[in-house]
Design a protein around this motif. Sequence first.
Motif, PDB file in Angstrom:
ATOM      1  N   LYS A  64      -1.032   0.728   6.369  1.00  0.00           N
ATOM      2  CA  LYS A  64      -1.990   1.582   5.648  1.00  0.00           C
ATOM      3  C   LYS A  64      -3.013   0.797   4.840  1.00  0.00           C
ATOM      4  CE  LYS A  64       1.131   5.490   5.399  1.00  0.00           C
ATOM      5  NZ  LYS A  64       1.943   6.343   4.534  1.00  0.00           N
ATOM      6  N   ILE A  65      -3.169  -0.501   5.106  1.00  0.00           N
ATOM      7  CA  ILE A  65      -4.185  -1.292   4.408  1.00  0.00           C
ATOM      8  C   ILE A  65      -5.561  -0.834   4.870  1.00  0.00           C
ATOM      9  CG2 ILE A  65      -5.163  -3.605   4.143  1.00  0.00           C
ATOM     10  CD1 ILE A  65      -2.323  -4.701   4.390  1.00  0.00           C
ATOM     11  N   SER A  66      -6.485  -0.653   3.923  1.00  0.00           N
ATOM     12  CA  SER A  66      -7.847  -0.224   4.261  1.00  0.00           C
ATOM     13  C   SER A  66      -8.852  -1.095   3.503  1.00  0.00           C
ATOM     14  CB  SER A  66      -8.050   1.254   3.908  1.00  0.00           C
ATOM     15  OG  SER A  66      -7.890   1.457   2.522  1.00  0.00           O
ATOM     16  N   ALA A  67     -10.107  -1.099   3.996  1.00  0.00           N
ATOM     17  CA  ALA A  67     -11.124  -1.952   3.374  1.00  0.00           C
ATOM     18  C   ALA A  67     -12.486  -1.266   3.402  1.00  0.00           C
ATOM     19  CB  ALA A  67     -11.207  -3.292   4.102  1.00  0.00           C
ATOM     20  N   THR A  68     -13.291  -1.561   2.361  1.00  0.00           N
ATOM     21  CA  THR A  68     -14.682  -1.105   2.295  1.00  0.00           C
ATOM     22  C   THR A  68     -15.542  -2.274   1.826  1.00  0.00           C
ATOM     23  OG1 THR A  68     -14.429  -0.320   0.013  1.00  0.00           O
ATOM     24  CG2 THR A  68     -14.071   1.293   1.773  1.00  0.00           C
ATOM     25  N   TYR A  69     -16.829  -2.206   2.143  1.00  0.00           N
ATOM     26  CA  TYR A  69     -17.769  -3.237   1.715  1.00  0.00           C
ATOM     27  C   TYR A  69     -18.962  -2.524   1.100  1.00  0.00           C
ATOM     28  CZ  TYR A  69     -20.928  -7.257   1.948  1.00  0.00           C
ATOM     29  OH  TYR A  69     -21.800  -8.267   1.638  1.00  0.00           O
ATOM     30  N   ASP A  70     -19.262  -2.839  -0.171  1.00  0.00           N
ATOM     31  CA  ASP A  70     -20.353  -2.167  -0.871  1.00  0.00           C
ATOM     32  C   ASP A  70     -20.997  -3.141  -1.850  1.00  0.00           C
ATOM     33  OD1 ASP A  70     -21.998  -0.001  -1.617  1.00  0.00           O
ATOM     34  OD2 ASP A  70     -20.683   0.475  -3.297  1.00  0.00           O
ATOM     35  N   ASN A  71     -22.317  -3.294  -1.757  1.00  0.00           N
ATOM     36  CA  ASN A  71     -23.091  -4.144  -2.669  1.00  0.00           C
ATOM     37  C   ASN A  71     -22.543  -5.564  -2.776  1.00  0.00           C
ATOM     38  OD1 ASN A  71     -24.958  -2.128  -3.346  1.00  0.00           O
ATOM     39  ND2 ASN A  71     -23.595  -1.301  -4.900  1.00  0.00           N
ATOM     40  N   GLY A  72     -22.157  -6.142  -1.652  1.00  0.00           N
ATOM     41  CA  GLY A  72     -21.702  -7.522  -1.643  1.00  0.00           C
ATOM     42  C   GLY A  72     -20.270  -7.734  -2.080  1.00  0.00           C
ATOM     43  N   VAL A  73     -19.517  -6.644  -2.284  1.00  0.00           N
ATOM     44  CA  VAL A  73     -18.119  -6.755  -2.698  1.00  0.00           C
ATOM     45  C   VAL A  73     -17.237  -6.106  -1.635  1.00  0.00           C
ATOM     46  CG1 VAL A  73     -16.402  -6.167  -4.459  1.00  0.00           C
ATOM     47  CG2 VAL A  73     -18.739  -6.726  -5.135  1.00  0.00           C
ATOM     48  N   LEU A  74     -16.300  -6.898  -1.115  1.00  0.00           N
ATOM     49  CA  LEU A  74     -15.305  -6.397  -0.177  1.00  0.00           C
ATOM     50  C   LEU A  74     -14.110  -5.910  -0.984  1.00  0.00           C
ATOM     51  CD1 LEU A  74     -14.225  -6.139   2.777  1.00  0.00           C
ATOM     52  CD2 LEU A  74     -13.251  -8.430   2.453  1.00  0.00           C
ATOM     53  N   SER A  75     -13.727  -4.642  -0.804  1.00  0.00           N
ATOM     54  CA  SER A  75     -12.574  -4.071  -1.502  1.00  0.00           C
ATOM     55  C   SER A  75     -11.506  -3.741  -0.474  1.00  0.00           C
ATOM     56  CB  SER A  75     -12.958  -2.802  -2.260  1.00  0.00           C
ATOM     57  OG  SER A  75     -13.898  -3.095  -3.272  1.00  0.00           O
ATOM     58  N   ILE A  76     -10.309  -4.263  -0.711  1.00  0.00           N
ATOM     59  CA  ILE A  76      -9.188  -4.014   0.194  1.00  0.00           C
ATOM     60  C   ILE A  76      -8.107  -3.307  -0.601  1.00  0.00           C
ATOM     61  CG2 ILE A  76      -7.467  -5.046   1.718  1.00  0.00           C
ATOM     62  CD1 ILE A  76      -9.364  -7.415   2.073  1.00  0.00           C
ATOM     63  N   MET A  77      -7.682  -2.129  -0.107  1.00  0.00           N
ATOM     64  CA  MET A  77      -6.611  -1.368  -0.731  1.00  0.00           C
ATOM     65  C   MET A  77      -5.317  -1.687   0.009  1.00  0.00           C
ATOM     66  SD  MET A  77      -9.017  -0.338  -2.347  1.00  0.00           S
ATOM     67  CE  MET A  77     -10.511   0.331  -1.728  1.00  0.00           C
ATOM     68  N   ILE A  78      -4.322  -2.172  -0.737  1.00  0.00           N
ATOM     69  CA  ILE A  78      -3.051  -2.605  -0.172  1.00  0.00           C
ATOM     70  C   ILE A  78      -1.948  -1.753  -0.795  1.00  0.00           C
ATOM     71  CG2 ILE A  78      -1.522  -4.576   0.180  1.00  0.00           C
ATOM     72  CD1 ILE A  78      -4.028  -6.363  -0.472  1.00  0.00           C
ATOM     73  N   PRO A  79      -1.478  -0.708  -0.081  1.00  0.00           N
ATOM     74  CA  PRO A  79      -0.484   0.187  -0.679  1.00  0.00           C
ATOM     75  C   PRO A  79       0.927  -0.401  -0.687  1.00  0.00           C
ATOM     76  CG  PRO A  79      -1.059   0.926   1.522  1.00  0.00           C
ATOM     77  CD  PRO A  79      -1.928  -0.256   1.228  1.00  0.00           C
ATOM     78  N   VAL A  80       1.681  -0.015  -1.713  1.00  0.00           N
ATOM     79  CA  VAL A  80       3.084  -0.378  -1.812  1.00  0.00           C
ATOM     80  C   VAL A  80       3.856   0.550  -0.880  1.00  0.00           C
ATOM     81  CG1 VAL A  80       5.065  -0.468  -3.387  1.00  0.00           C
ATOM     82  CG2 VAL A  80       2.795  -1.150  -4.187  1.00  0.00           C
ATOM     83  N   SER A  81       4.832   0.018  -0.149  1.00  0.00           N
ATOM     84  CA  SER A  81       5.605   0.845   0.779  1.00  0.00           C
ATOM     85  C   SER A  81       6.505   1.802   0.002  1.00  0.00           C
ATOM     86  CB  SER A  81       6.444  -0.031   1.715  1.00  0.00           C
ATOM     87  OG  SER A  81       7.441  -0.697   0.993  1.00  0.00           O
ATOM     88  N   GLU A  82       6.857   2.906   0.647  1.00  0.00           N
ATOM     89  CA  GLU A  82       7.696   3.924  -0.001  1.00  0.00           C
ATOM     90  C   GLU A  82       9.044   3.348  -0.417  1.00  0.00           C
ATOM     91  OE1 GLU A  82       7.091   7.082  -0.966  1.00  0.00           O
ATOM     92  OE2 GLU A  82       5.011   6.742  -0.369  1.00  0.00           O
ATOM     93  N   ARG A  83       9.626   2.487   0.414  1.00  0.00           N
ATOM     94  CA  ARG A  83      10.938   1.944   0.097  1.00  0.00           C
ATOM     95  C   ARG A  83      10.904   0.959  -1.068  1.00  0.00           C
ATOM     96  NH1 ARG A  83       9.435  -2.231   2.806  1.00  0.00           N
ATOM     97  NH2 ARG A  83      10.135  -3.380   4.528  1.00  0.00           N
ATOM     98  N   ALA A  84       9.726   0.451  -1.410  1.00  0.00           N
ATOM     99  CA  ALA A  84       9.612  -0.501  -2.516  1.00  0.00           C
ATOM    100  C   ALA A  84       9.252   0.169  -3.839  1.00  0.00           C
ATOM    101  CB  ALA A  84       8.561  -1.559  -2.181  1.00  0.00           C
ATOM    102  N   LYS A  85       8.920   1.463  -3.794  1.00  0.00           N
ATOM    103  CA  LYS A  85       8.560   2.168  -5.023  1.00  0.00           C
ATOM    104  C   LYS A  85       9.802   2.433  -5.859  1.00  0.00           C
ATOM    105  CE  LYS A  85       4.556   4.456  -3.041  1.00  0.00           C
ATOM    106  NZ  LYS A  85       3.983   5.739  -2.626  1.00  0.00           N
ATOM    107  N   PRO A  86       9.689   2.374  -7.180  1.00  0.00           N
ATOM    108  CA  PRO A  86      10.845   2.678  -8.025  1.00  0.00           C
ATOM    109  C   PRO A  86      11.246   4.142  -7.887  1.00  0.00           C
ATOM    110  CG  PRO A  86       8.879   2.198  -9.351  1.00  0.00           C
ATOM    111  CD  PRO A  86       8.513   2.008  -7.925  1.00  0.00           C
TER     112      PRO A  86
END
Length: 146
Positions: free
Chosen positions: A102-124
């Motif tokens: 489920k990793i996703s990425a966007t690029y806006d105004n010279g900044v690359l943003s990558i969203m890296i979600p925590v897996s369900e099994r790793a959540k408290p």
Amino acid sequence: MATTFDPFREFATLAGALADAPSGPRRMPMDLYRDGDTYVLNADLPGIDPGSVDIDVDGQLLTIRAERTVSSGDGVKWITRERGTASYLRQLSLGQGIDTEKISATYDNGVLSIMIPVSERAKPRKIAVTSAGSDESAELSDATTV
């Protein structure tokens, strides 16, 4: 008037000039923080065509590559050219608690943003505690099999 010679200043000037010379992939400056159940990576990639950005996940290794090219049309005569072509490379080890699907990425105004979600099994999560002699624990043990 006396002039002083500082060899360390001269060495720093030389080292700075050598560091500015492109000698392979450059590292991109980045910020990484956690916002709730998602890690957010922001990397500066000014002047990059978003189509040149390549993000790969191989196991737990995240690799970011990007290229900056200089376009020059026919008949262009450069006066000065300080922003040359460049390649950027950054690799990060993600660890075990990441949902790599489920990793996703966007690029806006010279900044690359990558969203890296925590897996369900790793959540408290909370674990319910029951007493050994109560009816709830008997129902729970009947309903669950391992």
